[in-house]
Design an enzyme around this catalytic site. Structure first.
Site, PDB file in Angstrom:
ATOM      1  N   ASN A  66       0.859  -1.179   0.000  1.00  9.96           N
ATOM      2  CA  ASN A  66       0.000   0.000   0.000  1.00  9.96           C
ATOM      3  C   ASN A  66       0.901   1.236   0.000  1.00  9.96           C
ATOM      4  O   ASN A  66       1.450   1.598   1.031  1.00  9.96           O
ATOM      5  CB  ASN A  66      -0.904  -0.025   1.241  1.00  9.96           C
ATOM      6  CG  ASN A  66      -1.777   1.209   1.349  1.00  9.96           C
ATOM      7  OD1 ASN A  66      -1.835   2.015   0.410  1.00  9.96           O
ATOM      8  ND2 ASN A  66      -2.450   1.376   2.475  1.00  9.96           N
ATOM      9  N   TRP A  67       1.022   1.833  -1.156  1.00  7.62           N
ATOM     10  CA  TRP A  67       1.913   3.003  -1.278  1.00  7.62           C
ATOM     11  C   TRP A  67       1.295   4.260  -0.665  1.00  7.62           C
ATOM     12  O   TRP A  67       1.951   5.291  -0.569  1.00  7.62           O
ATOM     13  CB  TRP A  67       2.242   3.268  -2.757  1.00  7.62           C
ATOM     14  CG  TRP A  67       3.182   2.279  -3.384  1.00  7.62           C
ATOM     15  CD1 TRP A  67       3.682   1.134  -2.817  1.00  7.62           C
ATOM     16  CD2 TRP A  67       3.760   2.348  -4.693  1.00  7.62           C
ATOM     17  NE1 TRP A  67       4.517   0.499  -3.696  1.00  7.62           N
ATOM     18  CE2 TRP A  67       4.582   1.223  -4.864  1.00  7.62           C
ATOM     19  CE3 TRP A  67       3.647   3.251  -5.752  1.00  7.62           C
ATOM     20  CZ2 TRP A  67       5.292   0.973  -6.040  1.00  7.62           C
ATOM     21  CZ3 TRP A  67       4.345   3.015  -6.933  1.00  7.62           C
ATOM     22  CH2 TRP A  67       5.160   1.884  -7.064  1.00  7.62           C
ATOM     23  N   LYS A  68       0.020   4.180  -0.306  1.00  9.20           N
ATOM     24  CA  LYS A  68      -0.704   5.350   0.233  1.00  9.20           C
ATOM     25  C   LYS A  68      -0.547   6.541  -0.736  1.00  9.20           C
ATOM     26  O   LYS A  68      -0.551   6.316  -1.945  1.00  9.20           O
ATOM     27  CB  LYS A  68      -0.222   5.661   1.654  1.00  9.20           C
ATOM     28  CG  LYS A  68      -0.293   4.420   2.554  1.00  9.20           C
ATOM     29  CD  LYS A  68      -0.133   4.702   4.015  1.00  9.20           C
ATOM     30  CE  LYS A  68      -0.250   3.405   4.792  1.00  9.20           C
ATOM     31  NZ  LYS A  68      -0.194   3.595   6.239  1.00  9.20           N
ATOM     32  N   HIS A  87      -9.512   1.402   4.914  1.00 10.50           N
ATOM     33  CA  HIS A  87      -8.239   1.605   5.616  1.00 10.50           C
ATOM     34  C   HIS A  87      -8.468   2.588   6.771  1.00 10.50           C
ATOM     35  O   HIS A  87      -9.281   3.509   6.641  1.00 10.50           O
ATOM     36  CB  HIS A  87      -7.183   2.150   4.646  1.00 10.50           C
ATOM     37  CG  HIS A  87      -5.816   2.135   5.239  1.00 10.50           C
ATOM     38  ND1 HIS A  87      -5.391   3.104   6.115  1.00 10.50           N
ATOM     39  CD2 HIS A  87      -4.794   1.246   5.115  1.00 10.50           C
ATOM     40  CE1 HIS A  87      -4.149   2.816   6.495  1.00 10.50           C
ATOM     41  NE2 HIS A  87      -3.768   1.689   5.903  1.00 10.50           N
ATOM     42  N   GLU A 114      -6.889   5.034   7.759  1.00 10.98           N
ATOM     43  CA  GLU A 114      -6.693   6.446   7.391  1.00 10.98           C
ATOM     44  C   GLU A 114      -7.953   7.002   6.730  1.00 10.98           C
ATOM     45  O   GLU A 114      -8.279   8.176   6.876  1.00 10.98           O
ATOM     46  CB  GLU A 114      -5.451   6.583   6.494  1.00 10.98           C
ATOM     47  CG  GLU A 114      -4.174   6.439   7.309  1.00 10.98           C
ATOM     48  CD  GLU A 114      -3.013   5.802   6.578  1.00 10.98           C
ATOM     49  OE1 GLU A 114      -3.019   5.751   5.336  1.00 10.98           O
ATOM     50  OE2 GLU A 114      -2.090   5.338   7.269  1.00 10.98           O
ATOM     51  N   GLU A 162      -5.172  -4.250  11.017  1.00 11.31           N
ATOM     52  CA  GLU A 162      -4.172  -3.185  11.148  1.00 11.31           C
ATOM     53  C   GLU A 162      -4.545  -2.315  12.346  1.00 11.31           C
ATOM     54  O   GLU A 162      -5.275  -1.317  12.187  1.00 11.31           O
ATOM     55  CB  GLU A 162      -4.158  -2.307   9.891  1.00 11.31           C
ATOM     56  CG  GLU A 162      -3.758  -3.034   8.633  1.00 11.31           C
ATOM     57  CD  GLU A 162      -3.185  -2.091   7.575  1.00 11.31           C
ATOM     58  OE1 GLU A 162      -2.130  -2.406   7.043  1.00 11.31           O
ATOM     59  OE2 GLU A 162      -3.799  -1.036   7.310  1.00 11.31           O
ATOM     60  N   GLY A 169       2.653   2.726  10.879  1.00 10.42           N
ATOM     61  CA  GLY A 169       3.671   3.756  10.688  1.00 10.42           C
ATOM     62  C   GLY A 169       4.385   4.186  11.958  1.00 10.42           C
ATOM     63  O   GLY A 169       5.005   5.246  11.998  1.00 10.42           O
ATOM     64  N   SER A 195       3.589  -1.594  10.654  1.00  6.31           N
ATOM     65  CA  SER A 195       5.033  -1.619  10.925  1.00  6.31           C
ATOM     66  C   SER A 195       5.680  -2.965  10.584  1.00  6.31           C
ATOM     67  O   SER A 195       6.564  -3.444  11.305  1.00  6.31           O
ATOM     68  CB  SER A 195       5.309  -1.228  12.379  1.00  6.31           C
ATOM     69  OG  SER A 195       4.853   0.087  12.623  1.00  6.31           O
TER      70      SER A 195
HETATM   71  P1  13P Z   1       3.056   0.742   7.767  1.00  9.21           P
HETATM   72  O1  13P Z   1       3.548  -0.549   7.182  1.00  9.21           O
HETATM   73  O2  13P Z   1       3.766   1.953   7.261  1.00  9.21           O
HETATM   74  O3  13P Z   1       2.967   0.674   9.251  1.00  9.21           O
HETATM   75  O4  13P Z   1       1.548   0.928   7.242  1.00  9.21           O
HETATM   76  C1  13P Z   1       0.673  -0.114   7.362  1.00  9.21           C
HETATM   77  C2  13P Z   1      -0.520   0.196   6.556  1.00  9.21           C
HETATM   78  O5  13P Z   1      -1.290   1.081   6.890  1.00  9.21           O
HETATM   79  C3  13P Z   1      -0.735  -0.579   5.331  1.00  9.21           C
HETATM   80  O6  13P Z   1      -2.014  -0.418   4.836  1.00  9.21           O
END
Ligand code: 13P
Length: 217
Positions: A8-10, A88, A90, A148, A154, A181
């Site tokens: 997931n590159w966000k 997600h 976010e 998650e 993160g 993470s």
């Molecule tokens: P990180 O791997 O940066 O913690 O993010 C996880 C995430 O939100 C994947 O969708």
């Protein structure tokens, strides 16, 4: 089920050029593997190619219509994607997406023939199982769930293996991924207790991401 590794590159990287450079570094090593790349939707048509799986990071709950700025699952499917991340944390926290909206998105994504990857998880002050029960109510059995926990995203504070095992047992026979993470050091242990991984930050570093892929193959 084989282990799925989802990147997931966000909202990264900031330019198409950088996205193409990152993709170029990983491309040969992820061909014909159970790896899914989810870049920002606008970059998808520039990256999509044979022998690699792609997904979007979000979708709308209608097929088409007067919904300025939205992208439907049918559109995502029509450019060659197979997967879509839905709900997600976010999106839930920053964009206030509700469980009902997420359920509608899952329905439309399935109608379009996409495989939904539905993110679930609690914040520090919430009860894991109460929250997850609400989040999965009405979500069909064939949908992939990605646990998650918000506090693990993160932060470098990944969830304990016991915790992940507990959540997996709670979800019984569902397809189950872990995210939060994940890095090349802890990926192997998570892969032993899950059906795969959803990776954020570490998927933006080609060397680190390929190390994770190697642990799965
Ligand atoms: P990180 O791997 O940066 O913690 O993010 C996880 C995430 O939100 C994947 O969708």
């Amino acid at each position: 089920m084989k282990k799925l590794i989802i990147a997931n590159w966000k909202c990264n990287p900031a330019t198409l050029k950088e996205a193409q450079e990152l993709f170029h570094l990983i491309k040969e090593d992820i061909k014909n593997k159970d790896v899914v790349i989810c870049p920002p939707s606008i970059f998808l048509p520039f990256l999509i190619c044979d022998d690699i799986n792609f997904g979007a990071q979000n979708c709308f709950w209608e097929k088409s219509g007067a919904y300025t700025g939205e992208i439907s699952p049918q559109m995502i499917k029509s450019i060659g994607c197979e997967y879509v991340i839905i709900g997600h944390s976010e999106r839930r926290t920053i964009f206030n997406e509700s469980n009902d909206e997420i359920r509608s998105k899952i329905k439309q994504a399935k109608r379009a023939g996409l495989v939904p990857i539905v993110c679930i998880g609690e914040s520090k002050d919430q009860n894991t199982f109460e929250i997850i029960e609400e989040q999965i109510r009405g979500v069909e059995q064939d949908v992939i769930l990605a646990y998650e926990p918000l506090w693990a995203i993160g932060t470098g504070e990944n969830a304990s293996f016991d915790k992940v095992r507990e959540v997996r047992e709670f979800l019984k026979d569902r397809k189950f991924l872990y995210g939060g993470s994940v890095n090349s050091q802890n990926a192997k242990d998570y892969l032993e207790i899950t059906d795969g991984l959803l990776i954020g930050g570490a998927s933006l570093n080609a060397i680190e991401f390929l190390k994770i892929i190697k642990t799965a193959y």
